[in-house]
Design a protein around this motif. Structure first.
Motif, mmCIF file in Angstrom:
data_model
loop_
_atom_site.group_PDB
_atom_site.id
_atom_site.type_symbol
_atom_site.label_atom_id
_atom_site.label_comp_id
_atom_site.label_asym_id
_atom_site.label_seq_id
_atom_site.Cartn_x
_atom_site.Cartn_y
_atom_site.Cartn_z
ATOM 1 N N ALA B 146 0.863 -1.299 0.008
ATOM 2 C CA ALA B 146 0.193 0.041 -0.015
ATOM 3 C C ALA B 146 1.032 1.352 -0.115
ATOM 4 C CB ALA B 146 -0.868 -0.030 1.011
ATOM 5 N N CYS B 147 1.916 1.270 0.599
ATOM 6 C CA CYS B 147 2.863 2.507 0.706
ATOM 7 C C CYS B 147 4.242 2.325 -0.168
ATOM 8 C CB CYS B 147 3.480 2.468 2.294
ATOM 9 S SG CYS B 147 2.450 1.558 3.402
ATOM 10 N N ALA B 148 4.233 1.628 -0.977
ATOM 11 C CA ALA B 148 5.346 1.447 -1.996
ATOM 12 C C ALA B 148 5.450 2.557 -2.652
ATOM 13 C CB ALA B 148 4.995 0.311 -2.818
ATOM 14 N N GLU B 149 6.725 2.994 -3.050
ATOM 15 C CA GLU B 149 7.382 4.015 -3.825
ATOM 16 C C GLU B 149 7.027 5.290 -3.166
ATOM 17 O OE1 GLU B 149 5.308 3.106 -7.822
ATOM 18 O OE2 GLU B 149 7.349 2.628 -8.388
ATOM 19 N N ARG B 150 6.748 5.759 -2.058
ATOM 20 C CA ARG B 150 6.728 6.694 -1.109
ATOM 21 C C ARG B 150 7.043 6.802 0.298
ATOM 22 N NH1 ARG B 150 1.978 4.726 -2.215
ATOM 23 N NH2 ARG B 150 -0.301 5.080 -1.326
ATOM 24 N N MET B 151 7.170 5.756 0.899
ATOM 25 C CA MET B 151 7.485 5.547 2.318
ATOM 26 C C MET B 151 9.068 5.675 2.663
ATOM 27 S SD MET B 151 5.847 2.920 4.973
ATOM 28 C CE MET B 151 5.583 3.261 6.773
ATOM 29 N N LYS B 152 9.168 6.513 3.904
ATOM 30 C CA LYS B 152 10.750 6.502 4.208
ATOM 31 C C LYS B 152 11.127 5.116 4.691
ATOM 32 C CE LYS B 152 11.069 11.207 6.194
ATOM 33 N NZ LYS B 152 11.053 11.851 7.319
ATOM 34 N N PHE B 153 12.197 4.825 4.522
ATOM 35 C CA PHE B 153 12.647 3.292 5.086
ATOM 36 C C PHE B 153 12.666 3.540 6.564
ATOM 37 C CE2 PHE B 153 15.870 0.135 6.295
ATOM 38 C CZ PHE B 153 15.082 -0.718 5.748
ATOM 39 N N SER B 154 13.267 4.715 7.341
ATOM 40 C CA SER B 154 13.279 4.562 8.733
ATOM 41 C C SER B 154 11.810 4.592 9.282
ATOM 42 C CB SER B 154 13.971 5.981 9.054
ATOM 43 O OG SER B 154 13.354 7.167 8.488
ATOM 44 N N ALA B 155 10.689 5.356 8.526
ATOM 45 C CA ALA B 155 9.538 5.407 9.092
ATOM 46 C C ALA B 155 8.887 3.884 8.938
ATOM 47 C CB ALA B 155 8.813 6.193 8.366
ATOM 48 N N PHE B 156 9.261 3.157 7.928
ATOM 49 C CA PHE B 156 8.901 1.593 7.783
ATOM 50 C C PHE B 156 9.356 0.977 9.063
ATOM 51 C CE2 PHE B 156 10.186 -2.610 6.606
ATOM 52 C CZ PHE B 156 8.990 -3.296 6.373
ATOM 53 N N CYS B 157 10.745 1.004 9.450
ATOM 54 C CA CYS B 157 11.223 0.019 10.182
ATOM 55 C C CYS B 157 10.463 0.661 11.463
ATOM 56 C CB CYS B 157 12.708 0.461 10.457
ATOM 57 S SG CYS B 157 13.724 -0.316 9.139
ATOM 58 N N VAL B 158 10.312 1.558 11.893
ATOM 59 C CA VAL B 158 9.562 1.883 13.194
ATOM 60 C C VAL B 158 8.134 1.568 13.273
ATOM 61 C CG1 VAL B 158 8.864 3.946 14.751
ATOM 62 C CG2 VAL B 158 11.241 3.989 13.762
ATOM 63 N N PHE B 159 7.477 1.997 12.164
ATOM 64 C CA PHE B 159 6.022 1.433 11.827
ATOM 65 C C PHE B 159 5.904 -0.052 11.967
ATOM 66 C CE2 PHE B 159 2.937 -0.591 9.047
ATOM 67 C CZ PHE B 159 1.714 -0.198 9.727
ATOM 68 N N THR B 160 6.849 -0.932 11.438
ATOM 69 C CA THR B 160 6.693 -2.269 11.496
ATOM 70 C C THR B 160 6.855 -2.848 13.071
ATOM 71 O OG1 THR B 160 7.548 -2.428 8.938
ATOM 72 C CG2 THR B 160 7.940 -4.370 10.579
ATOM 73 N N LEU B 161 7.756 -2.221 13.755
ATOM 74 C CA LEU B 161 7.886 -2.972 15.055
ATOM 75 C C LEU B 161 6.735 -2.547 15.929
ATOM 76 C CD1 LEU B 161 9.940 -4.062 17.167
ATOM 77 C CD2 LEU B 161 10.719 -1.759 17.460
ATOM 78 N N LEU B 162 6.285 -1.280 15.738
ATOM 79 C CA LEU B 162 5.118 -0.773 16.395
ATOM 80 C C LEU B 162 3.859 -1.739 16.204
ATOM 81 C CD1 LEU B 162 5.565 3.082 16.660
ATOM 82 C CD2 LEU B 162 5.967 1.558 18.377
ATOM 83 N N TRP B 163 3.612 -1.765 14.684
ATOM 84 C CA TRP B 163 2.484 -2.491 14.385
ATOM 85 C C TRP B 163 2.535 -4.126 14.919
ATOM 86 C CZ3 TRP B 163 0.685 -6.393 11.333
ATOM 87 C CH2 TRP B 163 -0.609 -6.409 10.871
#
Lengths: 113, 444
Positions: B146-163
């Motif tokens: 859903a977030c491909a091609e526009r999400m910061k990698f740092s945000a992805f890492c934090v989001f994944t851990l929290l989610w």
């Protein structure tokens, strides 16, 4: 000196190269390109997302020739490249100001070889 | 910090080496079951790289590595999270009346050779844990679409851990954990064989939250190039399909008839849905598309996930047909009508596929396929609509939970570090701007 640029159907490349060889035109640069002429592209569909007027694959030839060889070059490309169907492509002929051979520094018609 | 946490968590594990219980009633480990679970764990692990190629092939050249990297990093982040506390929160001793697992198994303390009731009594606890880890890994990876091609990698890492911690772990406990309030282990008795709710609806609904919070890609829809490598997409879909046998048939937790039935149902549903989607394309767009066929197959596999071990082959065909039609309608009409940019249709395929499959389980579940089915689905009588109502209620809860929680987590991450790359970075591509690499060189 002229610079000949031709856009042809990719599947006609081998035949065009063969005809050029027959006429002793050996030096050629070939590139895969995409483009659109009067034929227009085939619209592509990706999960309902339509890519209208997609570009078609073509092959581009670039040949630097001395004036004596211009017509032979055009003949080879038209004979080898013609299928009779729309989309066979085009040939453009441009004046060439200078030509330099990198190895020796030769200039002009000599350098074209 | 992490190293310290590892040491702290490992200490009790070292002090309390897990050995088979010497009690006379100790269940015997069955080598067939154990082999099947370990193989299945490996199969499910392969699904995430498979998903990486499925998604990676569908994005533009300049973003291919960003998608592969996010998928592979999900393996790394969630695996560590699972060992430290994720497994304990999901499957540990019940707390708060079925809402969450306790922290007794942090750092896998006590998770060793001895089988763990009520999960599976013939397989080492550690094998069950690693098998479940692979589910936890792939679920947040699904959201990447859903977030491909526009999400910061740092945000992805934090989001994944929290989610994983705040959404997936509680949900896994509710549906599969001992004492979880929705599942068969002392809950409402919802039938979710392999993760229609826990994996697909949760990832799909959070995917919808993500497209709302993040917004569209620049130039969407007119200026977005088509998939850069459909062959990679097909490779990914093939690996997903292959791994799905471990996902669904492995969820029997035994090498038995239920596993065989789930294996058969899984394959049938995937094949039927791929066929259905291609047929819809053929009728509506004059040609059957490769992308449509693989999308349909993945949708069918997602849809059959909650039902796999509870249904007959005919039930699988029924689910497969619906899985070919519903996501197709969503991707073809709903997405264009509402104008949201679900880059790779994580919501349309996984969210709706999971919802369809979980509801359909309440229609076609059959005790003939699995004696564990206490109440047949609506179509098979003897259970009336009772099971269907449980399925519907559960679906509603999971939709709300994963959408709302997903929205909150995304908003928080956005406020703290920002979710999106800036316009320039998006134009240049995520591979270069987020990773200083390119997927494909141009010269040599």
């Amino acid at each position: 000196m002229k610079y000949v640029i031709a856009i042809i159907q990719p599947d006609r490349l081998d035949e065009v190269l063969r005809r050029l060889e027959e006429k002793e035109i050996h030096l050629v640069t070939v590139t895969s390109v995409v483009g659109r002429g009067r034929q227009k592209g085939i619209a592509e569909v990706y999960r309902s997302h339509k890519e209208a007027g997609g570009l078609l694959r073509k092959t581009k030839l670039e040949i630097a020739v001395n004036d004596a060889f211009v017509q032979a070059t055009i003949d080879a490309i038209t004979e080898g490249g013609r299928t009779g169907a729309i989309g066979d492509g085009k040939i453009f002929v441009i004046d060439l100001d200078r030509c330099v051979r990198i190895r020796t520094g030769d200039e002009g018609p000599e350098a074209i070889g | 910090m992490i190293a310290l946490a590892v040491m702290v968590c490992a200490a009790p594990a070292l002090a309390d080496p897990a050995v088979p219980s010497a009690a006379p009633a100790a269940p015997a480990i069955n080598s067939g079951d154990t082999a099947w679970i370990l193989i299945s764990a490996a199969l499910v692990m392969l699904m995430t790289p498979g998903l990486a190629f499925f998604y990676g092939g569908l994005v533009r050249k300049k973003n291919v590595l960003s998608v592969l990297m996010q998928c592979m990093m999900a393996i790394c982040i969630v695996s560590v999270q699972w060992v430290l506390f994720g497994y304990s929160l999901s499957f540990g001793p019940d707390k708060w009346g079925g809402l969450i697992g306790g922290l007794e198994w942090m750092g896998l303390s006590g998770v060793g050779v001895a089988p763990q009731a009520p999960y599976v009594d013939t397989v080492p606890h550690s094998a069950f844990m690693i098998y479940q880890m692979m589910f936890a890994v792939i679920t947040p990876a699904l959201i990447i679409g859903a977030c491909a091609e526009r999400m910061k990698f740092s945000a992805f890492c934090v989001f994944t851990l929290l989610w994983s911690t705040l959404v997936y772990d509680p949900l896994a406990h509710w549906v599969w954990g001992a004492g979880g309030f929705l599942g068969l282990n002392g809950g409402w008795g919802v039938l979710d064989f392999a993760g229609g709710t826990v994996v697909h609806i949760s990832a799909g609904m959070t995917a919808l939250a993500a497209v709302i919070v993040m917004g569209k890609r620049q130039g969407y829809p007119s200026s977005i190039s088509p998939p850069h490598s459909l062959p990679l997409g097909v490779l990914g879909a093939g690996l997903l399909w292959f791994g799905w046998f471990g996902f669904n048939a492995g969820s029997s937790l035994h090498a038995d008839g239920v596993a065989a039935g789930a294996f058969v149902a899984t394959h049938i549903a995937g094949a039927v849905a791929g066929l259905t989607w291609a047929a819809m394309d053929w009728v509506c767009y004059k040609k059957p598309t490769t992308l449509g066929m693989i999308t349909g197959a993945v949708g069918g596999l997602a849809s059959v996930t909650p039902a796999a071990g509870f249904i007959t082959p005919m039930g699988a065909i029924f689910i497969g047909v619906g899985a070919g039609i519903l996501p197709w309608l969503a991707v073809t009409f709903l997405k264009n009508k509402l104008g949201y940019d679900d880059s790779l249709d994580a919501f349309g395929v996984h969210g709706l596929g999971g919802i369809w499959g979980t509801v359909a389980t309440g229609l076609v579940a059959s005790a003939a396929a699995n004696p564990a089915v206490n109440r047949n689905g609506l179509f098979y009588g003897a259970g009336g609509a009772e099971q269907l109502i449980v399925q519907l209620k559960t679906v509603a809860i999971v939709i709300v939970w994963s959408f709302v929680m997903g929205l909150i987590i995304l908003k928080v991450v956005d406020l703290v570090i920002g979710l999106r790359v800036n316009e320039h970075e998006e134009r240049v591509g995520l591979d270069l701007t987020q990773h200083r690499e390119v997927g494909y060189t141009v010269i040599d």
